[in-house]
Design an enzyme around this catalytic site. Sequence first.
Site, PDB file in Angstrom:
ATOM      1  N   ASP A 109       0.870  -1.175   0.000  1.00  0.00           N
ATOM      2  CA  ASP A 109       0.000   0.000   0.000  1.00  0.00           C
ATOM      3  C   ASP A 109       0.908   1.228   0.000  1.00  0.00           C
ATOM      4  OD1 ASP A 109      -1.949  -1.899   0.396  1.00  0.00           O
ATOM      5  OD2 ASP A 109      -2.804  -0.972   2.182  1.00  0.00           O
ATOM      6  N   SER A 249       8.374   5.129   5.365  1.00  0.00           N
ATOM      7  CA  SER A 249       9.286   4.258   4.650  1.00  0.00           C
ATOM      8  C   SER A 249       8.986   4.240   3.162  1.00  0.00           C
ATOM      9  CB  SER A 249       9.188   2.841   5.215  1.00  0.00           C
ATOM     10  OG  SER A 249       9.332   2.857   6.629  1.00  0.00           O
TER      11      SER A 249
END
Length: 297
Positions: A109, A249
């Site tokens: 995602d 991230s």
Amino acid sequence: MNMTADRKGNISEDHSLQDRLLAWIYGHAAGRMLIRPFISKRVSEFGRSIMESRASALFVPVFIRCHSIDMDDYEQKKYASFNDFFTRKLAQGARPVNQEKNVWISPCDSRLGVYKIEKGCTFTVKHTRYTAAELLKDKKLAEKFAGGYVWVFRLCADDYHRYVFVDRGTVSAGRRIEGVFHTVNPAANDVFPIYKENTREYCLLKSENFGTVLCMEVGALLVGRIENRQGKKCVERGEEKGNFAFGGSTIILMTQKGQVLPSGDLLRYSKSGIETKVRMGEKIGVKAGHRSRQRFI
């Protein structure tokens, strides 16, 4: 302000507080100088201990409300800490993985940008610009992906932080590049005296359908860390590769020339500086040369 699009063509401003804060910190010399003392190993370990403490679980309901996270997508459980929540697992069937051999899927995602790997081209990863060779610290390896595509999957704090292999194949040993802050002597007053590189890890996937794919994870400078599963040589499409612990991230894939054709909407938006929201396992391209009903440009 970052602009994002969904797969239906709706474009909106991304109001993420995290993104605005990081953009200021990494986009200004003063911000980078102020944050430098907080990225030491000792401070990172302290931050990790806080995120893994039982008391940190008190922040989970607040975080869910602030980010409007649909918890029906995830396993129903009581979280022991904030990091336990951050690395939560999906409920069965929440992210079906497209298994068509000629379909290229998203590993996670995220908000995605796709860029052609051409001579001298650069792309931004966590507010730092790189060429392919600079990102890999390996000019010879970067040349193997010339003419192909780099896929930059940017995860925000509210995203699902586990990721998967994009195809069946065999995996090389991994390489780790440590993150650092560099201090330089600027030649002019308008050059920032400090720039950064984030910790990153990568391996090569010799895939069944898309040639050799470079798979890289980029960790956060603060308390984020990369937790890859180790030891497996042969992997399946959709098999979990690893997860990030707390911290924003990024995942990067590189594909070789003539192997993958990105979906047309992704290319159009990326050329305009717009990221596209994608979900793990969904179609984001096809095998180059494969006929598809989907429009490409």
